[in-house]
Write an enzyme that holds these catalytic residues in place. Structure first.
Site, PDB file in Angstrom:
ATOM      1  N   SER A 216       0.777  -1.068  -0.528  1.00 11.55           N
ATOM      2  CA  SER A 216       0.006  -0.038  -0.181  1.00 11.55           C
ATOM      3  C   SER A 216       1.254   1.340  -0.099  1.00 11.55           C
ATOM      4  O   SER A 216       0.055   1.756  -0.302  1.00 11.55           O
ATOM      5  CB  SER A 216      -1.302   0.166   1.529  1.00 11.55           C
ATOM      6  OG  SER A 216       0.371   0.024   2.536  1.00 11.55           O
ATOM      7  N   CYS A 217       2.551   1.170   0.261  1.00 14.21           N
ATOM      8  CA  CYS A 217       3.121   2.409   0.182  1.00 14.21           C
ATOM      9  C   CYS A 217       3.458   2.488  -1.186  1.00 14.21           C
ATOM     10  O   CYS A 217       2.899   2.078  -1.594  1.00 14.21           O
ATOM     11  CB  CYS A 217       4.689   2.611   0.619  1.00 14.21           C
ATOM     12  SG  CYS A 217       4.611   0.913   2.428  1.00 14.21           S
ATOM     13  N   VAL A 218       4.019   4.150  -1.458  1.00 10.68           N
ATOM     14  CA  VAL A 218       4.159   4.606  -2.872  1.00 10.68           C
ATOM     15  C   VAL A 218       5.639   4.972  -2.725  1.00 10.68           C
ATOM     16  O   VAL A 218       6.298   5.110  -2.237  1.00 10.68           O
ATOM     17  CB  VAL A 218       3.121   5.670  -2.969  1.00 10.68           C
ATOM     18  CG1 VAL A 218       3.779   6.559  -4.525  1.00 10.68           C
ATOM     19  CG2 VAL A 218       1.778   5.068  -2.771  1.00 10.68           C
TER      20      VAL A 218
END
Length: 174
Positions: free
Chosen positions: A27-29
């Site tokens: 879910s991180c970018v």
């Protein structure tokens, strides 16, 4: 080729050839920025877009947020000769991998897009959203990137046969 791996809250800026910056995202970018004239680029990896209103943050807490990660990345690039108006971005991650966590990934991706628009940074490539983890590799000197989907399948456990007790004979317990 030299490899630099980064994790949540980290960034790397490179102005030399034959280097790859890599990370693994759910879910991180990760935002990869590149200046083609200065031949410098970098990548960050952030956990959340921006803190809530009136949220008190310690210096360690700030590292989790994209707003801080973007500032560090851009300042690092400019310190190595990049010009803000020449930067182009590659955006990756922001998956909604676990249904119970809501849309954290989507929120992170929306933050990254909004930041690029606000700062006037062109998006050269975008691979945000979905439900799968990604492995990202970025060659900062050339401004090239590669993103590979990571399988979410968990290998099945292999049953371990239990030894059968020996029949006959005597066993004395103490």
């Amino acid at each position: 080729m030299r490899r630099i791996s980064i994790v949540q809250g980290e960034h790397a800026v490179v102005a030399e050839p034959h280097v790859v910056i890599a990370t693994l995202l759910g879910s991180c970018v990760a935002v990869c920025l590149h200046d083609p004239v200065a031949k410098v680029g970098g990548m960050n990896h952030f956990l959340l877009g921006e803190p809530g209103a009136n949220q008190m943050l310690t210096p360690i807490d700030r590292q989790r947020y994209g707003v801080h990660a973007m500032e560090l990345l851009i300042n690092g690039l400019m310190a190595k000769g990049a010009a803000r108006n020449r930067l182009s971005a590659h955006l990756y991650g922001g998956a909604n991998m676990i249904s119970g966590l809501g849309t954290i990934g989507s929120s992170n991706g929306a933050f990254a897009r909004r930041f690029m628009e606000t700062e006037g940074i062109a998006i050269a490539h975008c691979d945000l959203g979905g439900t799968r983890a990604r492995k990202v590799e970025f060659m900062p000197h050339e401004g090239r990137s590669r993103c590979t989907a990571v399988s979410q399948a968990v290998p099945e456990a292999v049953p371990i046969p239990m030894p059968k007790p020996a029949r006959g004979g005597e066993l004395e317990l103490f």
